[in-house]
Design an enzyme around this catalytic site. Structure first.
Site, PDB file in Angstrom:
ATOM      1  N   ASP A  64      -4.063  12.883  75.557  1.00 18.02           N
ATOM      2  CA  ASP A  64      -2.924  12.394  75.056  1.00 18.02           C
ATOM      3  C   ASP A  64      -2.244  11.216  75.632  1.00 18.02           C
ATOM      4  O   ASP A  64      -1.270  10.364  75.025  1.00 18.02           O
ATOM      5  CB  ASP A  64      -1.816  13.246  74.568  1.00 18.02           C
ATOM      6  CG  ASP A  64      -1.618  14.471  75.790  1.00 18.02           C
ATOM      7  OD1 ASP A  64      -1.906  13.884  77.083  1.00 18.02           O
ATOM      8  OD2 ASP A  64      -0.793  15.324  75.838  1.00 18.02           O
ATOM      9  N   HIS A  65      -2.194  11.033  76.759  1.00 10.88           N
ATOM     10  CA  HIS A  65      -1.637  10.190  77.714  1.00 10.88           C
ATOM     11  C   HIS A  65      -2.266   8.767  78.086  1.00 10.88           C
ATOM     12  O   HIS A  65      -1.713   7.630  77.453  1.00 10.88           O
ATOM     13  CB  HIS A  65      -1.259  10.545  79.053  1.00 10.88           C
ATOM     14  CG  HIS A  65      -0.245  11.257  79.265  1.00 10.88           C
ATOM     15  ND1 HIS A  65      -0.332  12.693  78.693  1.00 10.88           N
ATOM     16  CD2 HIS A  65       1.025  11.380  80.051  1.00 10.88           C
ATOM     17  CE1 HIS A  65       0.811  13.457  79.167  1.00 10.88           C
ATOM     18  NE2 HIS A  65       1.740  12.721  79.642  1.00 10.88           N
ATOM     19  N   ASP A 119       1.919  19.681  83.166  1.00 14.30           N
ATOM     20  CA  ASP A 119       2.803  18.759  82.615  1.00 14.30           C
ATOM     21  C   ASP A 119       4.202  19.414  82.454  1.00 14.30           C
ATOM     22  O   ASP A 119       4.396  20.550  82.202  1.00 14.30           O
ATOM     23  CB  ASP A 119       2.328  18.142  81.264  1.00 14.30           C
ATOM     24  CG  ASP A 119       3.109  17.158  80.497  1.00 14.30           C
ATOM     25  OD1 ASP A 119       2.542  16.087  80.730  1.00 14.30           O
ATOM     26  OD2 ASP A 119       4.487  17.290  80.233  1.00 14.30           O
ATOM     27  N   ARG A 379      12.866  10.954  78.349  1.00 10.76           N
ATOM     28  CA  ARG A 379      13.009  10.339  79.895  1.00 10.76           C
ATOM     29  C   ARG A 379      13.466   9.080  79.690  1.00 10.76           C
ATOM     30  O   ARG A 379      12.793   8.170  78.778  1.00 10.76           O
ATOM     31  CB  ARG A 379      11.783  10.417  80.860  1.00 10.76           C
ATOM     32  CG  ARG A 379      11.540  11.912  81.010  1.00 10.76           C
ATOM     33  CD  ARG A 379      10.660  12.084  82.187  1.00 10.76           C
ATOM     34  NE  ARG A 379      10.848  13.552  82.505  1.00 10.76           N
ATOM     35  CZ  ARG A 379       9.559  14.444  83.050  1.00 10.76           C
ATOM     36  NH1 ARG A 379       8.482  14.088  83.133  1.00 10.76           N
ATOM     37  NH2 ARG A 379      10.008  15.656  83.226  1.00 10.76           N
ATOM     38  N   SER A 537       8.349  14.408  86.287  1.00 10.31           N
ATOM     39  CA  SER A 537       7.080  14.828  85.985  1.00 10.31           C
ATOM     40  C   SER A 537       6.352  16.066  86.877  1.00 10.31           C
ATOM     41  O   SER A 537       6.949  16.143  88.033  1.00 10.31           O
ATOM     42  CB  SER A 537       6.125  13.721  86.190  1.00 10.31           C
ATOM     43  OG  SER A 537       4.693  13.692  86.346  1.00 10.31           O
ATOM     44  N   ARG A 539       3.468  15.728  87.767  1.00  7.45           N
ATOM     45  CA  ARG A 539       2.297  14.750  88.622  1.00  7.45           C
ATOM     46  C   ARG A 539       1.954  15.444  89.799  1.00  7.45           C
ATOM     47  O   ARG A 539       2.998  14.859  90.615  1.00  7.45           O
ATOM     48  CB  ARG A 539       2.284  13.213  88.359  1.00  7.45           C
ATOM     49  CG  ARG A 539       3.391  12.769  88.859  1.00  7.45           C
ATOM     50  CD  ARG A 539       3.588  10.961  88.582  1.00  7.45           C
ATOM     51  NE  ARG A 539       4.271  11.215  86.926  1.00  7.45           N
ATOM     52  CZ  ARG A 539       4.924  10.336  86.517  1.00  7.45           C
ATOM     53  NH1 ARG A 539       5.445   9.144  87.192  1.00  7.45           N
ATOM     54  NH2 ARG A 539       5.280  10.258  85.300  1.00  7.45           N
TER      55      ARG A 539
HETATM   56  C1  MIC Z   1       5.921  12.490  82.094  1.00  5.51           C
HETATM   57  O1  MIC Z   1       6.329  12.690  81.013  1.00  5.51           O
HETATM   58  O2  MIC Z   1       6.344  12.043  83.074  1.00  5.51           O
HETATM   59  C2  MIC Z   1       4.167  13.080  81.775  1.00  5.51           C
HETATM   60  C3  MIC Z   1       3.665  11.662  82.155  1.00  5.51           C
HETATM   61  O3  MIC Z   1       3.868  13.727  80.876  1.00  5.51           O
HETATM   62  C4  MIC Z   1       4.282  13.995  83.179  1.00  5.51           C
HETATM   63  C5  MIC Z   1       2.979  14.132  83.814  1.00  5.51           C
HETATM   64  C6  MIC Z   1       2.224  13.256  84.201  1.00  5.51           C
HETATM   65  O4  MIC Z   1       2.669  12.320  85.151  1.00  5.51           O
HETATM   66  O5  MIC Z   1       0.952  12.814  84.248  1.00  5.51           O
HETATM   67  C7  MIC Z   1       4.890  15.164  83.247  1.00  5.51           C
HETATM   68  O6  MIC Z   1       5.867  15.195  82.497  1.00  5.51           O
HETATM   69  O7  MIC Z   1       4.651  15.959  83.965  1.00  5.51           O
HETATM   70 FE1  SF4 Z   2       3.806  12.661  76.975  1.00  2.50          FE
HETATM   71 FE2  SF4 Z   2       5.330  13.250  79.105  1.00  2.50          FE
HETATM   72 FE3  SF4 Z   2       6.396  11.694  77.212  1.00  2.50          FE
HETATM   73 FE4  SF4 Z   2       5.867  14.190  76.595  1.00  2.50          FE
HETATM   74  S1  SF4 Z   2       7.350  13.387  78.046  1.00  2.50           S
HETATM   75  S2  SF4 Z   2       5.416  12.679  75.299  1.00  2.50           S
HETATM   76  S3  SF4 Z   2       4.246  14.832  77.831  1.00  2.50           S
HETATM   77  S4  SF4 Z   2       4.418  11.313  78.633  1.00  2.50           S
END
Ligand code: MIC
Ligand code: SF4
Length: 642
Positions: A64-65, A119, A379, A537, A539
């Protein structure tokens, strides 16, 4: 004894430790999810553990990313993930099928179960009465291998909801209000549990918006009870048989309580560049807007997009801005299409994208220079949108659509009558592209593109550590500061040497280069930070890539939960200042020695002396016995191999 919903799920899944606050507990994990940006690494780790099939009740691998395919890298990763799912026995949700959290809520979540996801917005499942937590990829890999998930026993923060939301005010505003009151670190160490008469006023997708966005409180997770609304949601999904009632007992007690009267809430907005920078919309109304994005795992459900479409039935969006829709899932897209609402959106001027994270993680949709971007995303950390100096505001779909119509930030109550919407009793499931687990078959090959680099090896911790302070940062540093995302860097998620070039890129573009030189001189790195270090995140690249560069110790005022767990997993020693004022006494470049650190860890010492330019400073070692052994071994994989 009367129990909260949290305590009920925890005690049902407890396989080790005691449910005493502050102690480590081990939980059985029923379900897991991964997304592609963290998933490639998680499956490389799962392979390294060497178990032939996943051992959970259900595991899903989502893409999805990393949807923009500007070269072979993301496309290769998608194929790798599909082959991994087929080999190891997972469900596979392909690109375009939707955001992991939204799809999981619709098709897989079950009240009372535990879900671990790589995630940080995995808590979305809390809207269904699941205990759904975010973790690093390695922790999810361990859960897929049938191992328990370890966690410091959280406290329970009860949020008592009373009253009913007024027209044009929605679930997003509930959490914006909680963030306004508690801040981005207000939930650290807590599970937020919602209760009270107001709960019945919220649908499952409203609840999921709240538990999802609750990740921004720094909370371990958030959870709602499972009641009649949960039953009707599951029935609309054709899954009523998976419903069970799960509510807190009469007299259950919470460690903290916050009461929130939803009827007093007005439309709210988070200003740049932190989700807790919240004010009433009317205070910033009138500012010209360049971009409005409706989507993300927080606010892109059938309800959200239908409300937006219905508000546009007799209106069009301003020509001075870009209005874009990222549907949460194929199910959402199919249903708004069948209802006729998609046509309304297109007709009113929307740019409709495929289902997925898209601009929320900087996969396209960067706003113009100096332009205000209004997003229904969770975010707005600086630069995350892809535009330096960005001005991103977070708001409800209602505020988004009203502002899109007027071209300026607008209190949606100015639009007049609130569109009526009732969730259909039965939805189109939209799951036709989800691949069920393949039966075990040894001939299935994992497809690996050239961008997938092997997992790096790390050394164990020396008896005495010495190095240098290579970076000093302030409070609330996010994982986006440590390891940025975006369309250029995300495709490198399966290649640690390549992605490590971008560590701390927003703060010092030469950081990776300087680290390489420092390590050649025998100087490993220590990073100094403030409060809530590593928020955001899950990550694990934010631990793995710095570790690859030679960062081995972090000394901060306090850590965000998932980041701390990731540091431990990859052998970076997380220390906190015994006296927070010492933060001001240490400078970048200072030489650091930590005599006898290995012994201190293994003997269970609670403090250790860190010599900074020869001056002793006390640091706290807040770690379980298991953590200490993992760190001494140089990380979880080394430890597991032993
Ligand atoms: C995000 O919203 O920051 C992400 C991308 O979904 C991350 C995961 C990632 O960095 O791959 C998250 O929320 O954990
Ligand atoms: Fe995707 Fe993370 Fe954004 Fe949710 S917050 S839509 S999981 S990138």
């Amino acid at each position: 004894m009367s129990k909260t919903v949290t305590e009920k799920i925890l005690s049902d899944h407890l396989v080790g430790g005691e449910m005493k606050q502050g102690g480590e507990i081990a939980l059985r994990i029923d379900q897991t999810l991964t997304q592609d940006a963290t998933g490639t690494m998680a499956y490389l780790e799962f392979e390294a553990i060497g178990i032939p099939r996943v051992k959970t009740e259900l595991s899903v691998c989502y893409v999805d990313h990393n949807l923009v395919q500007s070269d072979f890298k993301n496309a290769d990763d998608h194929r790798f993930l599909q082959s991994v799912a087929r080999k190891f026995g997972l469900y596979f949700s392909p690109p375009g099928n939707g955001i992991s959290h939204q799809v999981h809520l619709e098709r897989f979540g079950i009240p009372g179960k535990t879900l671990l996801g790589s995630d940080s917005h995995t808590p979305t499942g809390g809207g269904l009465g699941m205990l759904a937590m975010g973790a690093g990829g390695l922790d999810v890999a361990m859960a897929m291998a049938g191992k328990p998930f370890y966690l410091i026993m959280p406290r329970v923060y009860g949020i008592r909801l009373i009253g009913k939301l007024q027209p044009w005010v929605s679930a997003r505003d509930v959490l914006l209000e909680v963030l306004r009151r508690l801040s981005v670190k207000g939930g650290v160490g807590y599970i937020m549990e919602y209760f009270g008469p107001g709960v019945a006023e919220l649908s499952v997708t409203d609840r999921a918006t709240i538990t999802n966005f609750g990740a921004e409180l720094g909370a371990t997770t958030s959870v709602f009870p499972s009641d009649e609304n949960t039953r009707s949601f599951l029935a609309s999904q054709g899954r009523e048989d998976q419903w069970r009632e799960l509510v807190a007992d009469e007299g259950a007690s919470y460690d903290e309580i916050l009461e929130l009267d939803m009827s007093t809430l007005e439309p709210l907005i988070a200003c740049p560049s932190s989700p807790d920078n919240v004010v009433p919309v009317r205070e910033v109304a009138g500012k010209p807007v360049a971009q409005v994005l409706v989507g993300s795992c927080t606010n892109s459900s059938i309800r959200d997009l239908t409300v937006v479409a219905r508000a546009l039935e007799t209106r069009e969006v301003s020509r001075d801005l870009s209005f874009e829709i990222n549907p949460g899932s194929r199910q959402v897209l199919e249903n708004i299409t069948a209802q006729g609402d998609l046509l309304t959106l297109i007709h009113a001027g929307a740019r409709v994208h495929q289902s997925g994270c898209m601009g929320c993680i900087g996969m396209g949709q960067a706003p113009p220079t100096e332009g205000i971007s209004l997003r229904t995303f969770p975010r707005n950390f600086p630069g995350r949108s892809g535009t330096a100096g960005d001005k991103v505001y977070l708001c409800s779909p209602e505020v988004a659509v009203a502002s899109a119509v007027k071209g300026v930030i607008t209190d949606p109550r100015d639009l007049g009558e609130y569109p009526v919407f009732t969730m259909p009793a039965k939805v189109l499931p939209g799951d036709e592209r989800i691949e069920s687990p393949w039966p075990e078959d040894n001939t299935v090959e994992i497809v690996r593109g050239p961008n997938i680099a092997p997992f790096p090896d790390f050394e164990s911790l020396p008896d005495t550590w010495s190095g240098r302070i290579v970076m000093k940062v302030a409070d609330n540093i996010t994982t986006d500061h440590i390891m940025p995302a975006g369309a250029k860097i995300l495709p490198l998620r399966s290649n640690i040497p390549a992605i490590s070039e971008y560590v701390f890129h927003q703060i010092n573009q030469k950081f990776a280069h300087e680290m390489q030189e420092a390590v050649l001189d025998g100087n490993y790195g220590l990073v100094v930070g403030g409060e809530n270090y590593g928020q955001g995140s899950s990550r694990e690249h934010a631990a793995l890539a710095p570790r690859y560069l030679g960062v081995q110790v972090k000394l901060v005022k306090s850590f965000a939960r998932i980041h701390k767990a990731n540091l431990i997993n990859f052998g970076i020693l997380p220390l906190t200042f015994a006296d927070p004022d010492d933060y001001d006494r240490v400078d970048q470049e200072a030489a650091v020695v930590i005599p006898g650190i290995r012994e201190a860890l293994l003997s269970g010492a609670e403090k250790v002396t860190v010599e900074v330019n020869g001056v002793p400073i006390e640091a706290v070692i807040d770690l379980s016995t298991r953590h200490r052994e993992i760190l001494a071994a140089g990380g979880l994989l080394n430890w597991a191999r032993k």
